[in-house]
Design a protein around this motif. Sequence first.
Motif, PDB file in Angstrom:
ATOM      1  N   GLU A  17       0.834  -1.209   0.000  1.00 55.87           N
ATOM      2  CA  GLU A  17       0.000   0.000   0.000  1.00 55.87           C
ATOM      3  C   GLU A  17       0.864   1.252   0.000  1.00 55.87           C
ATOM      4  O   GLU A  17       0.651   2.170  -0.792  1.00 55.87           O
ATOM      5  N   LYS A  18       1.846   1.263   0.872  1.00 57.56           N
ATOM      6  CA  LYS A  18       2.685   2.454   1.020  1.00 57.56           C
ATOM      7  C   LYS A  18       3.600   2.684  -0.186  1.00 57.56           C
ATOM      8  O   LYS A  18       3.706   3.805  -0.681  1.00 57.56           O
ATOM      9  N   VAL A  19       4.233   1.635  -0.666  1.00 57.79           N
ATOM     10  CA  VAL A  19       5.247   1.782  -1.715  1.00 57.79           C
ATOM     11  C   VAL A  19       4.658   1.762  -3.126  1.00 57.79           C
ATOM     12  O   VAL A  19       5.133   2.480  -3.997  1.00 57.79           O
ATOM     13  N   VAL A  20       3.626   0.964  -3.334  1.00 59.59           N
ATOM     14  CA  VAL A  20       3.120   0.766  -4.696  1.00 59.59           C
ATOM     15  C   VAL A  20       1.721   1.342  -4.890  1.00 59.59           C
ATOM     16  O   VAL A  20       1.513   2.252  -5.684  1.00 59.59           O
ATOM     17  N   LEU A  21       0.750   0.815  -4.175  1.00 60.72           N
ATOM     18  CA  LEU A  21      -0.647   1.136  -4.448  1.00 60.72           C
ATOM     19  C   LEU A  21      -1.000   2.599  -4.221  1.00 60.72           C
ATOM     20  O   LEU A  21      -1.844   3.150  -4.924  1.00 60.72           O
ATOM     21  N   SER A  22      -0.366   3.258  -3.266  1.00 56.32           N
ATOM     22  CA  SER A  22      -0.683   4.663  -3.000  1.00 56.32           C
ATOM     23  C   SER A  22       0.277   5.629  -3.704  1.00 56.32           C
ATOM     24  O   SER A  22       0.212   6.837  -3.484  1.00 56.32           O
ATOM     25  N   SER A  23       1.137   5.095  -4.569  1.00 55.23           N
ATOM     26  CA  SER A  23       2.076   5.964  -5.283  1.00 55.23           C
ATOM     27  C   SER A  23       1.336   6.801  -6.326  1.00 55.23           C
ATOM     28  O   SER A  23       0.291   6.419  -6.842  1.00 55.23           O
ATOM     29  N   ASP A  24       1.897   7.952  -6.628  1.00 55.07           N
ATOM     30  CA  ASP A  24       1.307   8.831  -7.644  1.00 55.07           C
ATOM     31  C   ASP A  24       1.239   8.143  -9.002  1.00 55.07           C
ATOM     32  O   ASP A  24       0.266   8.315  -9.741  1.00 55.07           O
ATOM     33  N   GLY A  72     -13.978 -11.372 -18.226  1.00 55.37           N
ATOM     34  CA  GLY A  72     -13.232 -12.617 -18.158  1.00 55.37           C
ATOM     35  C   GLY A  72     -12.675 -12.871 -16.779  1.00 55.37           C
ATOM     36  O   GLY A  72     -12.973 -12.158 -15.817  1.00 55.37           O
ATOM     37  N   GLU A  73     -11.865 -13.893 -16.706  1.00 53.62           N
ATOM     38  CA  GLU A  73     -11.292 -14.321 -15.436  1.00 53.62           C
ATOM     39  C   GLU A  73     -10.256 -13.341 -14.907  1.00 53.62           C
ATOM     40  O   GLU A  73      -9.518 -12.724 -15.677  1.00 53.62           O
ATOM     41  N   ALA A  74     -10.201 -13.253 -13.617  1.00 55.00           N
ATOM     42  CA  ALA A  74      -9.214 -12.386 -12.962  1.00 55.00           C
ATOM     43  C   ALA A  74      -7.830 -13.005 -13.047  1.00 55.00           C
ATOM     44  O   ALA A  74      -7.678 -14.223 -13.042  1.00 55.00           O
ATOM     45  N   ARG A  75      -6.846 -12.154 -13.120  1.00 56.85           N
ATOM     46  CA  ARG A  75      -5.449 -12.575 -13.011  1.00 56.85           C
ATOM     47  C   ARG A  75      -5.033 -12.337 -11.572  1.00 56.85           C
ATOM     48  O   ARG A  75      -5.233 -11.244 -11.034  1.00 56.85           O
ATOM     49  N   ILE A  76      -4.459 -13.344 -10.949  1.00 56.57           N
ATOM     50  CA  ILE A  76      -3.948 -13.211  -9.588  1.00 56.57           C
ATOM     51  C   ILE A  76      -2.558 -12.592  -9.680  1.00 56.57           C
ATOM     52  O   ILE A  76      -1.670 -13.148 -10.317  1.00 56.57           O
ATOM     53  N   LEU A  77      -2.401 -11.448  -9.050  1.00 51.17           N
ATOM     54  CA  LEU A  77      -1.108 -10.770  -9.046  1.00 51.17           C
ATOM     55  C   LEU A  77      -0.276 -11.279  -7.877  1.00 51.17           C
ATOM     56  O   LEU A  77      -0.816 -11.786  -6.890  1.00 51.17           O
ATOM     57  N   PRO A  78       1.034 -11.135  -7.957  1.00 51.53           N
ATOM     58  CA  PRO A  78       1.903 -11.585  -6.869  1.00 51.53           C
ATOM     59  C   PRO A  78       1.590 -10.883  -5.549  1.00 51.53           C
ATOM     60  O   PRO A  78       1.062  -9.766  -5.536  1.00 51.53           O
ATOM     61  N   GLN A  79       1.968 -11.514  -4.460  1.00 52.71           N
ATOM     62  CA  GLN A  79       1.718 -10.932  -3.144  1.00 52.71           C
ATOM     63  C   GLN A  79       2.605  -9.732  -2.867  1.00 52.71           C
ATOM     64  O   GLN A  79       2.218  -8.843  -2.121  1.00 52.71           O
ATOM     65  N   VAL A  80       3.778  -9.693  -3.459  1.00 54.95           N
ATOM     66  CA  VAL A  80       4.675  -8.544  -3.321  1.00 54.95           C
ATOM     67  C   VAL A  80       4.663  -7.820  -4.663  1.00 54.95           C
ATOM     68  O   VAL A  80       5.046  -8.384  -5.689  1.00 54.95           O
ATOM     69  N   LEU A  81       4.191  -6.575  -4.658  1.00 54.34           N
ATOM     70  CA  LEU A  81       4.038  -5.795  -5.881  1.00 54.34           C
ATOM     71  C   LEU A  81       5.207  -4.850  -6.100  1.00 54.34           C
ATOM     72  O   LEU A  81       5.866  -4.428  -5.140  1.00 54.34           O
ATOM     73  N   THR A  82       5.440  -4.496  -7.371  1.00 49.21           N
ATOM     74  CA  THR A  82       6.350  -3.404  -7.721  1.00 49.21           C
ATOM     75  C   THR A  82       5.551  -2.423  -8.557  1.00 49.21           C
ATOM     76  O   THR A  82       4.573  -2.801  -9.226  1.00 49.21           O
ATOM     77  N   ARG A  83       5.946  -1.173  -8.556  1.00 46.32           N
ATOM     78  CA  ARG A  83       5.250  -0.164  -9.364  1.00 46.32           C
ATOM     79  C   ARG A  83       5.306  -0.513 -10.847  1.00 46.32           C
ATOM     80  O   ARG A  83       4.305  -0.450 -11.543  1.00 46.32           O
ATOM     81  N   GLU A  84       6.512  -0.859 -11.310  1.00 47.32           N
ATOM     82  CA  GLU A  84       6.697  -1.144 -12.724  1.00 47.32           C
ATOM     83  C   GLU A  84       5.845  -2.333 -13.165  1.00 47.32           C
ATOM     84  O   GLU A  84       5.211  -2.303 -14.221  1.00 47.32           O
ATOM     85  N   GLY A  85       5.843  -3.379 -12.378  1.00 45.59           N
ATOM     86  CA  GLY A  85       5.069  -4.564 -12.720  1.00 45.59           C
ATOM     87  C   GLY A  85       3.579  -4.301 -12.718  1.00 45.59           C
ATOM     88  O   GLY A  85       2.859  -4.736 -13.620  1.00 45.59           O
TER      89      GLY A  85
END
Length: 111
Positions: A17-24, A72-85
């Motif tokens: 949340e702090k590093v990726v999801l809430s980034s500008d 369509g079907e959801a894609r499960i994203l990794p548990q640890v996210l990066t902004r670029e990914g």
Amino acid sequence: MLANMTAAWCITCLANEKVVLSSDEIADAVQQLGVVALKGDWTNQDPQISELLAKYGRTSVPLYLLYPAGGGEARILPQVLTREGLLAELKAAAQSGLSAVDAGTDDKVPL
């Protein structure tokens, strides 16, 4: 649509949340691409979120689901996210309904 299943006690969730999801960068991409972002709070183990976790083979959070724009079907994203990914995945889902990996844009996209 990006569904984010999280909990207040989940350290990985808080870091994402702090590093990726809430980034500008992510906030801008979500707005520009018209992605609907939903957040489910499993802090008190809500039964509906428990069912969703079980459906996707998870016993706990985080769980990030990205649904393609065309349905369509959801894609499960990794548990640890990066902004670029995550940016790559959001763009691919919005434009073609495929993940960046499926679209062949980069088979080693770190999320």
